[in-house]
Design a protein around this motif. Structure first.
Motif, PDB file in Angstrom:
ATOM      1  N   SER A   1       7.635  -9.465  -6.236  1.00  0.00           N
ATOM      2  CA  SER A   1       6.296  -9.196  -6.982  1.00  0.00           C
ATOM      3  C   SER A   1       5.558  -8.486  -5.995  1.00  0.00           C
ATOM      4  CB  SER A   1       5.872 -10.622  -7.328  1.00  0.00           C
ATOM      5  OG  SER A   1       5.906 -11.580  -6.165  1.00  0.00           O
ATOM      6  N   HIS A   2       5.893  -8.133  -4.857  1.00  0.00           N
ATOM      7  CA  HIS A   2       4.974  -7.267  -4.088  1.00  0.00           C
ATOM      8  C   HIS A   2       5.169  -5.788  -4.114  1.00  0.00           C
ATOM      9  CE1 HIS A   2       3.969 -10.890  -1.447  1.00  0.00           C
ATOM     10  NE2 HIS A   2       5.233 -11.027  -1.268  1.00  0.00           N
ATOM     11  N   SER A   3       4.012  -5.259  -4.433  1.00  0.00           N
ATOM     12  CA  SER A   3       3.886  -4.113  -4.991  1.00  0.00           C
ATOM     13  C   SER A   3       4.839  -2.882  -4.290  1.00  0.00           C
ATOM     14  CB  SER A   3       2.494  -3.357  -5.031  1.00  0.00           C
ATOM     15  OG  SER A   3       1.616  -3.945  -6.045  1.00  0.00           O
ATOM     16  N   GLU A   4       4.761  -3.241  -2.907  1.00  0.00           N
ATOM     17  CA  GLU A   4       5.706  -2.097  -2.191  1.00  0.00           C
ATOM     18  C   GLU A   4       7.084  -2.453  -2.249  1.00  0.00           C
ATOM     19  OE1 GLU A   4       3.913  -5.136   0.806  1.00  0.00           O
ATOM     20  OE2 GLU A   4       3.219  -4.268  -1.021  1.00  0.00           O
ATOM     21  N   ASP A   5       7.455  -3.535  -2.800  1.00  0.00           N
ATOM     22  CA  ASP A   5       8.693  -3.938  -2.798  1.00  0.00           C
ATOM     23  C   ASP A   5       9.504  -3.344  -4.246  1.00  0.00           C
ATOM     24  OD1 ASP A   5       9.027  -4.653  -0.237  1.00  0.00           O
ATOM     25  OD2 ASP A   5       8.554  -7.078  -1.100  1.00  0.00           O
ATOM     26  N   VAL A   6       8.604  -3.251  -5.205  1.00  0.00           N
ATOM     27  CA  VAL A   6       8.872  -3.246  -6.737  1.00  0.00           C
ATOM     28  C   VAL A   6       9.987  -1.916  -6.871  1.00  0.00           C
ATOM     29  CG1 VAL A   6       8.326  -2.568  -9.011  1.00  0.00           C
ATOM     30  CG2 VAL A   6       7.161  -4.498  -7.632  1.00  0.00           C
TER      31      VAL A   6
ATOM     32  N   LEU B   1       6.932   7.104  -1.471  1.00  0.00           N
ATOM     33  CA  LEU B   1       6.081   6.656  -2.367  1.00  0.00           C
ATOM     34  C   LEU B   1       4.823   7.706  -2.266  1.00  0.00           C
ATOM     35  CD1 LEU B   1       5.648   2.906  -1.648  1.00  0.00           C
ATOM     36  CD2 LEU B   1       6.911   4.149  -3.611  1.00  0.00           C
ATOM     37  N   ARG B   2       4.672   8.546  -1.360  1.00  0.00           N
ATOM     38  CA  ARG B   2       3.705   9.583  -1.404  1.00  0.00           C
ATOM     39  C   ARG B   2       3.956  10.594  -2.574  1.00  0.00           C
ATOM     40  NH1 ARG B   2       3.518  10.411   5.033  1.00  0.00           N
ATOM     41  NH2 ARG B   2       5.839  10.455   4.448  1.00  0.00           N
ATOM     42  N   LEU B   3       5.221  10.795  -2.846  1.00  0.00           N
ATOM     43  CA  LEU B   3       5.622  11.652  -4.141  1.00  0.00           C
ATOM     44  C   LEU B   3       4.675  11.372  -5.290  1.00  0.00           C
ATOM     45  CD1 LEU B   3       9.521  11.584  -3.687  1.00  0.00           C
ATOM     46  CD2 LEU B   3       8.128  13.531  -3.226  1.00  0.00           C
ATOM     47  N   TYR B   4       4.570  10.022  -5.594  1.00  0.00           N
ATOM     48  CA  TYR B   4       3.464   9.868  -6.676  1.00  0.00           C
ATOM     49  C   TYR B   4       2.313   9.162  -6.358  1.00  0.00           C
ATOM     50  CZ  TYR B   4       7.519  11.792  -9.077  1.00  0.00           C
ATOM     51  OH  TYR B   4       8.928  12.329  -9.609  1.00  0.00           O
TER      52      TYR B   4
ATOM     53  N   SER C   1      -2.051   2.581   1.645  1.00  0.00           N
ATOM     54  CA  SER C   1      -2.565   3.105   3.092  1.00  0.00           C
ATOM     55  C   SER C   1      -2.066   1.817   4.112  1.00  0.00           C
ATOM     56  CB  SER C   1      -3.865   3.235   3.150  1.00  0.00           C
ATOM     57  OG  SER C   1      -4.717   1.930   2.458  1.00  0.00           O
ATOM     58  N   ASP C   2      -1.605   0.514   3.538  1.00  0.00           N
ATOM     59  CA  ASP C   2      -1.632  -0.612   4.393  1.00  0.00           C
ATOM     60  C   ASP C   2      -0.102  -0.662   4.568  1.00  0.00           C
ATOM     61  OD1 ASP C   2      -4.367  -1.197   4.382  1.00  0.00           O
ATOM     62  OD2 ASP C   2      -4.056  -2.306   2.644  1.00  0.00           O
ATOM     63  N   VAL C   3       0.671   0.219   3.873  1.00  0.00           N
ATOM     64  CA  VAL C   3       2.114   0.012   4.203  1.00  0.00           C
ATOM     65  C   VAL C   3       2.536   0.923   5.334  1.00  0.00           C
ATOM     66  CG1 VAL C   3       4.311   0.515   3.184  1.00  0.00           C
ATOM     67  CG2 VAL C   3       2.550  -0.431   1.810  1.00  0.00           C
ATOM     68  N   ALA C   4       3.258   0.510   6.495  1.00  0.00           N
ATOM     69  CA  ALA C   4       3.227   1.393   7.654  1.00  0.00           C
ATOM     70  C   ALA C   4       4.494   2.171   7.290  1.00  0.00           C
ATOM     71  CB  ALA C   4       3.844   0.329   8.815  1.00  0.00           C
ATOM     72  N   ASP C   5       5.694   2.001   6.830  1.00  0.00           N
ATOM     73  CA  ASP C   5       6.600   2.815   6.287  1.00  0.00           C
ATOM     74  C   ASP C   5       6.624   3.368   4.919  1.00  0.00           C
ATOM     75  OD1 ASP C   5       8.996   4.478   6.311  1.00  0.00           O
ATOM     76  OD2 ASP C   5      10.327   2.629   6.664  1.00  0.00           O
ATOM     77  N   LEU C   6       6.165   4.441   4.617  1.00  0.00           N
ATOM     78  CA  LEU C   6       5.809   4.788   3.290  1.00  0.00           C
ATOM     79  C   LEU C   6       7.370   5.127   2.717  1.00  0.00           C
ATOM     80  CD1 LEU C   6       2.936   7.167   3.423  1.00  0.00           C
ATOM     81  CD2 LEU C   6       3.061   4.919   2.534  1.00  0.00           C
TER      82      LEU C   6
ATOM     83  N   GLU D   1      -2.568  -0.636 -13.461  1.00  0.00           N
ATOM     84  CA  GLU D   1      -2.202   0.274 -12.642  1.00  0.00           C
ATOM     85  C   GLU D   1      -1.347  -0.521 -11.357  1.00  0.00           C
ATOM     86  OE1 GLU D   1      -2.593   3.578 -12.872  1.00  0.00           O
ATOM     87  OE2 GLU D   1      -3.252   2.870 -14.737  1.00  0.00           O
ATOM     88  N   THR D   2      -1.157  -1.695 -11.719  1.00  0.00           N
ATOM     89  CA  THR D   2      -0.545  -2.769 -10.497  1.00  0.00           C
ATOM     90  C   THR D   2       0.990  -2.709 -10.765  1.00  0.00           C
ATOM     91  OG1 THR D   2      -2.586  -3.943 -10.533  1.00  0.00           O
ATOM     92  CG2 THR D   2      -0.354  -4.904  -9.554  1.00  0.00           C
TER      93      THR D   2
END
Length: 247
Positions: free
Chosen positions: A207-212, A228-231, A240-245, A189-190
């Motif tokens: 390699s950071h999940s929020e950048d992929v 990212l909230r779309l999926y 939840s730790d990402v300020a700008d979704l 799931e990563t």
């Protein structure tokens, strides 16, 4: 230096990323044949990335390009990731052939360049070879892998990627013309990495999940920003730790 390994020069069998995997394949073939060359090294051809060492940490894509001479692998020339790089190798062979023709006895005897290249220099071609285990029966992409693919393709006309599943690891591959290969790898799931391969260059790796997702979309030439909230799945708590979704 990254390498791939081909067993018995059999391109249909694909390539292996580690020598251990190639040895296991040799043993498997020997066992099927009833013994013989079990464990023999002569059946394994190692092909290095001799030009640019463009794969970090031995990370080899799911397909590479090889140069063939009269159907035989030119392993001294290594392998390429993109068709464009492989064509550069092919052009280099033509240039070398021309230089050899210029100083050859055949030219002095009246042989034309085209005849020399055909009769004395030999035919050359480039072929794309896939990793062996994407040809057999595969597993199914994880939920996280499907989410990643859908996010990358969201609101675009991007085609379905080439998909390989090896255990928990799913790799999606898009080719952008002949110049860029973009791979996205999801481990379970990563969202593990996005990798952009370009001719004659080390890969760009995120390699950071929020950048992929953003990086993959950017390299594929579409608007990198997507909500990212779309999926979003309940198991992806890191979001939840990402300020700008809207990345």
């Amino acid at each position: 230096m990254s390498s791939i390994f081909i067993v018995n020069a059999d391109l249909e069998d694909g390539f292996y990323v580690t020598e251990e995997d190639a040895r296991r394949r040799v043993d498997e073939l020997a066992s099927q044949a009833g013994g013989g060359q079990r464990g023999g090294y002569s059946s394994i051809v190692e092909i290095e990335d001799t030009k640019y060492e463009i794969h970090r940490g031995g990370s080899v894509p799911d397909s590479v390009w090889l140069l063939l001479e009269e159907g035989e692998i030119c392993d001294d020339w290594g392998y390429s990731v993109t068709r464009a790089s492989a064509r550069e190798d092919l052009e280099a062979w033509d240039i070398t052939g021309f230089e050899n023709w210029e100083i050859s006895q055949e030219r002095e005897q009246g042989m034309r360049l085209a005849e020399y290249l055909q009769e004395c220099w030999g035919p050359y071609e480039i072929v794309q070879v896939q990793r062996h285990d994407i040809k057999g029966e595969q597993g199914q992409p994880s939920v996280g892998a499907i989410r990643a693919k859908n996010l990358i393709r969201h609101d675009t006309d991007l085609p379905e990627p080439t998909t390989s599943v090896r255990g928990e690891l799913t790799t999606y591959t898009w080719e952008v013309g002949e110049e860029v290969v973009v791979e996205v790898r999801i481990n379970g799931e990563t969202w593990e990495s996005a990798i952009a391969h370009k001719p004659d260059a080390r890969p760009m790796v995120w390699s950071h999940s929020e950048d992929v997702i953003r990086a993959a979309r950017g390299q594929l030439g579409v608007d990198p920003r997507v909500d990212l909230r779309l999926y979003l799945g309940s198991d992806q708590t890191w979001i939840s730790d990402v300020a700008d979704l809207d990345v």
